[in-house]
Design a protein around this motif. Sequence first.
Motif, PDB file in Angstrom:
ATOM      1  N   ILE A  36       0.859  -1.180   0.000  1.00 30.44           N
ATOM      2  CA  ILE A  36       0.000   0.000   0.000  1.00 30.44           C
ATOM      3  C   ILE A  36       0.898   1.234   0.000  1.00 30.44           C
ATOM      4  CG2 ILE A  36      -1.848   1.262   1.165  1.00 30.44           C
ATOM      5  CD1 ILE A  36      -2.707  -1.476   0.136  1.00 30.44           C
TER       6      ILE A  36
ATOM      7  N   TYR B  92      -7.162   2.284   0.254  1.00 32.32           N
ATOM      8  CA  TYR B  92      -7.289   1.232   1.263  1.00 32.32           C
ATOM      9  C   TYR B  92      -8.462   1.517   2.204  1.00 32.32           C
ATOM     10  CZ  TYR B  92      -6.420  -0.614   5.954  1.00 32.32           C
ATOM     11  OH  TYR B  92      -6.573  -1.170   7.196  1.00 32.32           O
TER      12      TYR B  92
ATOM     13  N   HIS C 134      -9.791  -1.503   4.669  1.00 29.11           N
ATOM     14  CA  HIS C 134      -9.453  -2.303   5.848  1.00 29.11           C
ATOM     15  C   HIS C 134      -8.824  -3.619   5.400  1.00 29.11           C
ATOM     16  CE1 HIS C 134     -12.731  -5.370   5.755  1.00 29.11           C
ATOM     17  NE2 HIS C 134     -13.371  -4.429   5.109  1.00 29.11           N
ATOM     18  N   PHE C 135      -8.279  -4.354   6.359  1.00 23.24           N
ATOM     19  CA  PHE C 135      -7.652  -5.640   6.057  1.00 23.24           C
ATOM     20  C   PHE C 135      -8.080  -6.666   7.085  1.00 23.24           C
ATOM     21  CE2 PHE C 135      -4.558  -3.592   8.900  1.00 23.24           C
ATOM     22  CZ  PHE C 135      -4.415  -4.580   9.865  1.00 23.24           C
TER      23      PHE C 135
ATOM     24  N   GLN D 147      -6.325 -10.602   8.448  1.00 27.79           N
ATOM     25  CA  GLN D 147      -5.268 -11.594   8.264  1.00 27.79           C
ATOM     26  C   GLN D 147      -5.562 -12.813   9.120  1.00 27.79           C
ATOM     27  OE1 GLN D 147      -1.307 -11.069   9.875  1.00 27.79           O
ATOM     28  NE2 GLN D 147      -1.969  -9.439  11.275  1.00 27.79           N
TER      29      GLN D 147
ATOM     30  N   VAL E 162      -7.162  -7.549   1.657  1.00 23.68           N
ATOM     31  CA  VAL E 162      -7.299  -6.099   1.746  1.00 23.68           C
ATOM     32  C   VAL E 162      -8.491  -5.662   0.920  1.00 23.68           C
ATOM     33  CG1 VAL E 162      -6.181  -3.876   1.328  1.00 23.68           C
ATOM     34  CG2 VAL E 162      -4.793  -5.847   2.007  1.00 23.68           C
TER      35      VAL E 162
ATOM     36  N   LEU F 138       1.314  -8.183   3.723  1.00 26.29           N
ATOM     37  CA  LEU F 138       0.899  -6.816   3.430  1.00 26.29           C
ATOM     38  C   LEU F 138       1.977  -5.866   3.931  1.00 26.29           C
ATOM     39  CD1 LEU F 138      -1.180  -4.565   2.722  1.00 26.29           C
ATOM     40  CD2 LEU F 138      -2.188  -4.941   4.986  1.00 26.29           C
TER      41      LEU F 138
ATOM     42  N   ILE G  78      -2.629   2.012   7.474  1.00 25.00           N
ATOM     43  CA  ILE G  78      -2.275   0.679   7.965  1.00 25.00           C
ATOM     44  C   ILE G  78      -1.792   0.785   9.409  1.00 25.00           C
ATOM     45  CG2 ILE G  78      -0.839  -1.354   7.595  1.00 25.00           C
ATOM     46  CD1 ILE G  78      -2.775  -0.908   5.325  1.00 25.00           C
TER      47      ILE G  78
ATOM     48  N   ILE H 122       1.810  -8.646   8.472  1.00 28.71           N
ATOM     49  CA  ILE H 122       1.754  -7.236   8.070  1.00 28.71           C
ATOM     50  C   ILE H 122       2.997  -6.526   8.597  1.00 28.71           C
ATOM     51  CG2 ILE H 122       0.418  -5.097   8.201  1.00 28.71           C
ATOM     52  CD1 ILE H 122      -2.024  -6.925   8.833  1.00 28.71           C
TER      53      ILE H 122
END
Length: 385
Positions: free
Chosen positions: A6, A125, A127-128, A130, A137, A150, A160, A281
């Motif tokens: 990102i 972006y 949200h993510f 994991q 993402v 990420l 992030i 991440i």
Amino acid sequence: MKAIIIGAGIGGLCTAIALGKIGINVKVFESKQEVRFAGAGLGIGANAVRALQKLDVGEQVLRAGKLLEELRILTPAGKILQRTATAAISRKYGPDNVTIERGNLLELLLYALGPEQIVHTGKTYRHFEQDDSGVKVWFEDGSAEEGDLLVGADGVHSCIREALLPNTKPQYAGYTCWRAVVQATQDLPSYNPDIFIETWGRRGRFGLVPLPNNRIYWFACLNAKSPNSQIRSYTTRDLLGRFEDYHEPIPQLLAQTPDHQLLQHDIYDLPPIRRFAFGRIVLLGDAAHAMTPNMGQGAGQAIEDAVILANHLKHNSAITTALQGYERERVGRTGRITRMSNRIGMAAQLQGRVSAALRDALFPAIPARVLEKQLEDLYEVRLGE
């Protein structure tokens, strides 16, 4: 392995190059509609040049940039407070004090990525998530991307980082800065196109950085109590009023700069944090260690990040372990440089009559060994294979 990055700034693009070189499939997502080649100039130290050489773009940057001969810190009257010759540093650590326009550097990095379209613009972006199998993402346009890791390279105001460390906020450094890149003219008295000059005075700090193709990058930093101060609206005429008594060619350079070429930025940094890695991440560049520009190391540390992250991923197939290794290697170094840059900025921005006079008296007396040790700490960095 697939990496999602990102941010398509210097750190993000360098990371894409570094990861691509070790066989990782990379996609870069940028919120802006295009990669912006605007901006001012920047200086690249010997550590960053070596890192760029690891990415096979160092020689291109050296050809496109300008290797300066000397750095000087002056008083407004032109008295030398400190002088650093580039040649001695370059002999020990490799090419140092290379200047280039930010847009030109980004163009070189994009070209190095090759013809495959791995940079996707207009992707903001949202949200993510994991888990043990990977990262997903989501973007504001409703699309999503899945990968194995990420990389948050989305700058000082990183979304992030905000999701991972919501209580960690950038802090205002107490001064604001204007920048411009202009063409050098024949009638600039005392201008030397091979010397970077920074002038420290009670009415503000002014930097003059020669660039390739007879261009000049200048910056002016003024103390301001808040980032919303009215001085943010200053024009070149206002700046000339602050710096008209400074040595040549500062007043002449300001007088030749049209208002539409001014870029204004409040200066922020990030208090050093102890974590860059969070499972799959990882934070990189300004998202991890935004620093004031007083050492010219913001871009340099992001470039180092990219090379060292790739080195850990190359030698460790377990992603979380590799990211933890990167974190251990980078947290301490970037924290030290952030704190050192802050101290230099505080000294440079002194306004009090007594404190500024004391600084000007003591600065030339700093032992050479102290300066050499600072260079060692800055330039002796391991960049892996």
